[in-house]
Design a protein around this motif. Structure first.
Motif, PDB file in Angstrom:
ATOM      1  N   PHE A  67      -8.275  -5.431  73.871  1.00  0.00           N
ATOM      2  CA  PHE A  67      -7.349  -5.111  74.955  1.00  0.00           C
ATOM      3  C   PHE A  67      -7.405  -3.622  75.276  1.00  0.00           C
ATOM      4  O   PHE A  67      -8.152  -2.867  74.662  1.00  0.00           O
ATOM      5  N   GLY A  68      -6.589  -3.225  76.204  1.00  0.00           N
ATOM      6  CA  GLY A  68      -6.528  -1.824  76.600  1.00  0.00           C
ATOM      7  C   GLY A  68      -6.051  -1.769  78.037  1.00  0.00           C
ATOM      8  O   GLY A  68      -6.389  -2.641  78.844  1.00  0.00           O
ATOM      9  N   ALA A  87     -14.697  -7.437  82.679  1.00  0.00           N
ATOM     10  CA  ALA A  87     -15.803  -8.262  83.159  1.00  0.00           C
ATOM     11  C   ALA A  87     -15.422  -9.731  83.171  1.00  0.00           C
ATOM     12  O   ALA A  87     -15.708 -10.462  84.127  1.00  0.00           O
ATOM     13  N   LYS A  88     -14.723 -10.138  82.116  1.00  0.00           N
ATOM     14  CA  LYS A  88     -14.302 -11.544  82.041  1.00  0.00           C
ATOM     15  C   LYS A  88     -13.330 -11.873  83.162  1.00  0.00           C
ATOM     16  O   LYS A  88     -13.377 -12.944  83.759  1.00  0.00           O
ATOM     17  N   ILE A  89     -12.443 -10.918  83.454  1.00  0.00           N
ATOM     18  CA  ILE A  89     -11.475 -11.159  84.523  1.00  0.00           C
ATOM     19  C   ILE A  89     -12.218 -11.253  85.854  1.00  0.00           C
ATOM     20  O   ILE A  89     -11.909 -12.107  86.694  1.00  0.00           O
ATOM     21  N   MET A 138      -0.130  -5.603  83.655  1.00  0.00           N
ATOM     22  CA  MET A 138       1.089  -6.327  83.269  1.00  0.00           C
ATOM     23  C   MET A 138       2.238  -5.345  83.016  1.00  0.00           C
ATOM     24  O   MET A 138       2.635  -5.159  81.884  1.00  0.00           O
ATOM     25  N   PRO A 139       2.786  -4.761  84.061  1.00  0.00           N
ATOM     26  CA  PRO A 139       3.821  -3.728  83.846  1.00  0.00           C
ATOM     27  C   PRO A 139       5.090  -4.263  83.194  1.00  0.00           C
ATOM     28  O   PRO A 139       5.637  -3.632  82.296  1.00  0.00           O
ATOM     29  N   VAL A 140       5.548  -5.424  83.606  1.00  0.00           N
ATOM     30  CA  VAL A 140       6.785  -5.960  83.031  1.00  0.00           C
ATOM     31  C   VAL A 140       6.574  -6.244  81.550  1.00  0.00           C
ATOM     32  O   VAL A 140       7.399  -5.923  80.692  1.00  0.00           O
ATOM     33  N   TYR A 141       5.419  -6.837  81.294  1.00  0.00           N
ATOM     34  CA  TYR A 141       5.066  -7.140  79.913  1.00  0.00           C
ATOM     35  C   TYR A 141       5.055  -5.879  79.071  1.00  0.00           C
ATOM     36  O   TYR A 141       5.617  -5.822  77.971  1.00  0.00           O
ATOM     37  N   GLY A 160      -4.257   3.511  77.541  1.00  0.00           N
ATOM     38  CA  GLY A 160      -5.695   3.755  77.427  1.00  0.00           C
ATOM     39  C   GLY A 160      -6.465   3.106  78.567  1.00  0.00           C
ATOM     40  O   GLY A 160      -5.894   2.598  79.535  1.00  0.00           O
ATOM     41  N   GLN A 161      -7.772   3.165  78.425  1.00  0.00           N
ATOM     42  CA  GLN A 161      -8.637   2.611  79.452  1.00  0.00           C
ATOM     43  C   GLN A 161      -8.709   1.101  79.298  1.00  0.00           C
ATOM     44  O   GLN A 161      -8.740   0.596  78.182  1.00  0.00           O
ATOM     45  N   PRO A 162      -8.758   0.361  80.379  1.00  0.00           N
ATOM     46  CA  PRO A 162      -8.978  -1.077  80.278  1.00  0.00           C
ATOM     47  C   PRO A 162     -10.291  -1.364  79.560  1.00  0.00           C
ATOM     48  O   PRO A 162     -11.279  -0.653  79.761  1.00  0.00           O
ATOM     49  N   ASN A 163     -10.271  -2.372  78.743  1.00  0.00           N
ATOM     50  CA  ASN A 163     -11.471  -2.750  78.008  1.00  0.00           C
ATOM     51  C   ASN A 163     -12.510  -3.320  78.966  1.00  0.00           C
ATOM     52  O   ASN A 163     -12.217  -4.241  79.719  1.00  0.00           O
TER      53      ASN A 163
END
Lengths: 502, 475
Positions: free
Chosen positions: A367-368, A447-449, A374-377, A439-442
């Motif tokens: 993750f990252g 890529a999967k998204i 997901m701001p609420v999360y 941090g930076q998105p993984n």
């Protein structure tokens, strides 16, 4: 209301519900399809909510000011063994915690449990019966029956719906706890032969000779230390947690572990006061080791669930620390810590479950930058992280500070060691939060998204319904802990009175 | 002049059994195989009636000049043994029918075996004791090798016979030493005589012989082989009725015949008990055949049952009856479950064959799970009360090391019960079993329901009976 066996009704409601679900299933011959699974979960949700309502009724029927056990029911069973139920300030709250967490477990299962859903909800409802029963039992044998019976549904929950290594974890869980419990059973039999009764009220008044107390204490310790779990018999917990489904982890951390703390407070302290005094340094040492060691281990975990599991071990260390300080403030803090940890750890496992359902992994490194998607999360996760760290204003703070104050009166070093643990808990929780949410998105996940394999949408309504009440609970208890203390005070004072020999 | 009332009060069930058995032999000689199907049900009914008679003549009496004496203690054991033997016979015909071995001899042998059990239980004289044991044993050898065309069954029968004959020899030799040193074969007179080294030798030899019959270590080696090789309905019988009867006989011999010499035999029994627990629980760990596994499990359970025997009559008697009753019901249910393990090719016995049974047979799986956990002694199953009572007897008699061994053996043996449960619940479903005989399925479910909630909730009732029965021993 007077004379109505509300505790029996409360205990048996989930079991009756489970039977009903099984009957309906076999009568309609329903299949394993998704819609039938949803129906089963909804039915279980309704049952667990009804149970919660009944438990709140029981809570209102409970009179905080009155000393001793209330709402007592008593039927002769087998020889001197009685079916005797009743609650005091400690157990009534743990019962409410149980019935409160259970609906969240079903809510969290809507999307995530796909196979054999009917059996799944049945196992959970049966488990709920056993847990409520264990908290309400006022007869030692009856307590043992409920206490031990919980192993069976939990074994099946981990073994059927768990992760890859589920069989190993389920066996380890079962046999570890069974070994501890059987020693306790031998001790129970001894006490019952000595006192001629297994009624709590009689046993509390029985003075066991100091030599025997040591052995009895150790036998009970063998059981509760495994259940709690304490260092060095905690190793089943991370395995069980990692393999269990989300709801299973919530129950395990939220309630089953509390049985250990409850046991220490209900039996070890008041029934074996001399031995408890004798073992105080031993318990302090183990508690501090658990707090520091488990925190350090948690820091190095790469699996989120394992991290939360080790953090549970550390937080349970505060419970034993507070209990064995033999001060009112310490015991009150320990009780509070148990309740607060029930909410926080339950919530944390749900939080981990949310992203596991989306990404099918719990590796922190996968993750990252979740805060972007997901701001609420991220906000809710932040709140529970802080609560776990023990930030003032959350319930985690109250429990930790009180247990430490209590321990400080008994041993400065123990309090210092525990304070170190608080720092470490900030280290591992904030590390987790930083790496997963900031941090930076993984890139792999991105890529999967992109490919549409997974979708990291923000929390949906269902998940909000799960997490928001728990968040409110954490804050309310953090700001107004008196809500709990008023109820538990009588029980805590009673423990000390009994310890003092009265 | 014979006192018929006294005979009736003392050995009514045995009289019935032997009468039906002999008549059946006569009828069978004329009707041959046409009689077989009727004989199974008739034999079962006779056993149920014998159980009822044992309850009816609960107080018992003395007959044949002191050769047989009954009291509530043995009558309780008789009722349970005959009852479970009746069920084991009632559910057996489907199995033999499918194997083409539906013969009328089977129920008759069962009746004679039951007669032997009744006679040993009633014995108050060394001669009746030995006669009963031999009647039971000889019938059992034939029953074990009932599938005479199958090498496994024949092997089981032969092993059982050779080792059983040795054990009978030990028992007889012990009995003759006891007679030689006391000058009497009557229990009461022997109990009154002084304990000397010769009598001690006789006692130890008798203990060895009886230990074989209840399959306690170190005389246990036949158990797994016979359990594996003998036809399943026969094992269903072996694992329940004779176990109950012989264990009570064992206790009866220790409590009445050598009642004064508790200090001399307590340690012996405790060692046998501990060794059985260890061998039974560790031996089962690596078994893949479910019948073999249950064989080892029975060794371990006999070890548990010997704890109350070692505890002595006053403390142990009610616990022994309670433990054995719950155990034999569970064991019967388990073997009824094994009888259901049938596919197109015939019976299967490997544990892995139970894979995913929860998917195809949820009710049966629940019942079997309850039975297995009950044998393991996990609450809230009835077996918990059994284990609790045994621990209680051990603690009250101050046998703490034995109780600790029991605890450890229980955890070890729990592993293999869980393994069976794991296969049924967690594993991928196998091909469905063929539909079971209704009587077999019913037995499994009823036994399961007795484990929970039946005997769990109403344990007070059973406890009341076992207490009353044990009181009868004291008088």
């Amino acid at each position: 209301m007077e004379g109505f066996p509300i505790l029996t009704a409360l205990t048996m409601m989930p079991l009756a519900g489970a039977l009903l679900i099984m009957l309906v299933r076999s009568a309609t011959g329903s299949s394993d399809s998704e819609s039938d699974g949803k129906k089963a979960i909804t039915a279980a949700l309704v049952i667990s909510l009804a149970t919660f309502v009944v438990s709140v009724v029981a809570l209102t029927a409970y009179r905080p000011g009155v000393d001793g056990y209330q709402l007592v029911e008593e039927i002769a069973w087998y020889g001197p063994i009685k079916y005797k139920m009743g609650v005091d300030g400690l157990s009534i709250l743990l019962v409410v915690l149980t019935t409160l967490l259970m609906p969240f477990c079903f809510l969290a299962s809507y999307g995530s449990v796909k196979k054999r859903v009917t059996e799944y909800v049945v196992a959970f409802l049966i488990l709920e019966t056993f847990m409520i029963g264990a908290f309400c039992a006022l007869d030692l044998i009856l307590f043992y029956i409920f206490f031990e019976a919980g192993l069976i549904p939990m074994f099946i929950i981990i073994g059927v719906w768990g992760g890859v290594n589920r069989v190993y974890a389920s066996f380890k869980f079962f046999l570890y706890t069974l070994l501890g419990s059987l020693f306790m059973l031998a001790a129970v039999v001894y006490m019952y032969l000595q006192a001629g009764s297994s009624d709590f009220a009689v046993l509390e008044q029985t003075a066991f000779e100091p030599g025997a107390q040591t052995w009895l204490w150790l036998a009970f310790f063998a059981s509760f230390a495994v259940k709690l779990p304490m260092f060095p018999v905690h190793t089943w917990l991370p395995d069980a947690h990692v393999q269990a489904p989300t709801a299973g982890s919530v129950i395990l951390a939220g309630i089953l572990l509390k049985l250990g703390g409850y046991g220490f407070m209900r039996f070890s302290l008041p029934m074996f006061p001399d031995a408890s005094q004798f073992f105080q340094p031993f318990m302090f040492t183990l508690s501090v080791i658990a707090i520091v060691y488990a925190s350090l281990v948690a820091w190095r975990q790469t699996d989120m669930k394992k991290l939360v599991a080790y953090s549970s071990v550390a937080h349970m260390g505060f419970v034993t620390l507070g209990l064995f300080s033999f001060t009112e403030i310490g015991i009150q803090g320990a009780v509070f810590q148990m309740l607060s940890h029930g909410l926080i750890s339950g919530a944390l496992f749900l939080v981990v479950g949310v992203i596991y359902d989306r990404a099918h992994t719990r590796e922190i490194s996968a993750f990252g930058g979740l805060v972007h998607r997901m701001p609420v999360y991220a906000t809710l996760f932040m709140l529970f992280t802080m609560a776990n760290v023990g930030l003032p204003g959350t319930s985690g703070f109250v429990g930790e500070i009180l247990t430490m104050v209590g321990a400080f009166q008994a041993s400065t070093w123990a309090a210092v060691g525990a304070a170190l643990g608080v720092i470490f808990s900030a280290v591992y929780m904030l590390t987790l939060y930083r790496r997963a949410v900031f941090g930076q998105p993984n890139p792999e996940m991105e890529a999967k998204i992109e490919r549409g394999e997974i979708s990291m949408k923000d929390v949906n309504t269902l998940e909000l319904v799960c997490l928001v009440p728990l968040a409110l609970g954490v804050i309310i208890l953090g700001v107004k802990p008196d809500l709990i203390f008023d109820i538990t005070q009588g029980a805590s004072e009673r423990v000390l009175t009994l310890m003092a020999g009265g | 002049m014979l006192d018929w009332t006294a005979i009736l009060e003392t050995v009514a069930p045995e009289t019935l059994l032997v009468a039906v058995g002999l008549l059946g032999t006569l009828v069978g000689a004329f009707l041959k195989e046409r009689f077989a199907r009727v004989a199974f049900k008739l034999g079962a009914l006779a056993l149920f009636a014998a159980a009822a008679l044992a309850v009816y003549y609960w107080e018992g009496g003395e007959a044949f000049g002191g050769l047989v004496t009954t009291n509530p203690f043995v009558n309780f054991a008789k009722a349970v043994s005959f009852g479970v033997a009746g069920v084991a016979l009632w559910i057996a015909d489907g199995f033999f029918d499918r194997h083409g071995t539906l013969r009328f001899e089977y129920p008759l042998l069962m009746l004679f075996a039951a007669f032997g059990m009744g006679l040993t239980l009633s014995a108050s004289d060394l001669m009746t004791l030995y006669m009963g044991v031999e009647t039971l044993s000889l019938s059992s050898y034939v029953l074990a090798s009932f599938h005479r065309d199958s090498p496994r069954s024949a092997e089981a029968g032969l092993k059982y016979f050779v080792l059983g004959a040795l054990a009978s020899g030990l028992l007889l030799y012990g009995a003759s030493l006891v007679y030689g040193f006391t000058g009497s074969t009557n229990f009461e007179e022997i109990a009154g005589s002084e304990m000397g080294i010769g009598l001690l030798f006789g006692m130890v030899l008798m203990i060895s012989g009886l230990a074989f019959k209840v399959s306690a270590a170190p005389m246990h080696v036949w158990t797994p082989d016979v359990y594996e090789g003998a036809p399943t309905p026969v094992v269903a019988f072996f694992s329940a009725a004779p176990k109950m009867a012989m264990m009570v006989v064992f206790a009866n011999v220790m409590f009445t015949l050598f009642g004064e010499a508790v200090d001399d035999w307590q340690l012996i029994i405790a060692i046998i008990s501990g060794a059985s627990m260890v061998i039974g629980s560790f031996g089962a760990l690596l078994q893949n055949n479910i019948k073999r596994l249950m064989g080892y499990s029975s060794i371990a359970n006999m070890g548990y049952a010997l704890v109350p025997v070692a505890a002595g009559a006053d403390i142990g008697a009610p616990s022994l009856l309670l433990f054995m009753t719950i155990y034999v019901i569970a064991s019967l249910g388990m073997f009824a479950g094994i009888l259901m393990m049938r596919r197109t090719g015939g019976m299967v016995e490997d544990i892995s064959e139970l894979g995913g049974l929860i998917r195809s047979r949820p009710v049966v799986t629940l019942a079997l799970t309850a039975i297995l956990l009950s044998i393991a002694g996990i609450p809230p199953l009835a077996g918990f009360w059994a284990k609790l009572d045994v621990i209680q007897a051990g603690m009250a008699a101050g046998l703490l090391p034995l109780v600790i061994m029991l605890v450890i053996a229980s955890v070890v043996s729990c592993y293999y019960y869980l393994r069976v449960i794991k296969v049924m619940w967690f594993d991928e479903p196998m091909e469905e079993f063929q539909s079971a005989d209704p009587s077999v399925a019913l037995t499994v479910v009823v036994c399961g329901l007795l484990m929970f909630p039946g005997l769990m909730v109403f344990i007070g009732v059973l406890g009341g009976w076992t207490d009353a029965a044990a009181m009868g021993l004291a008088n």
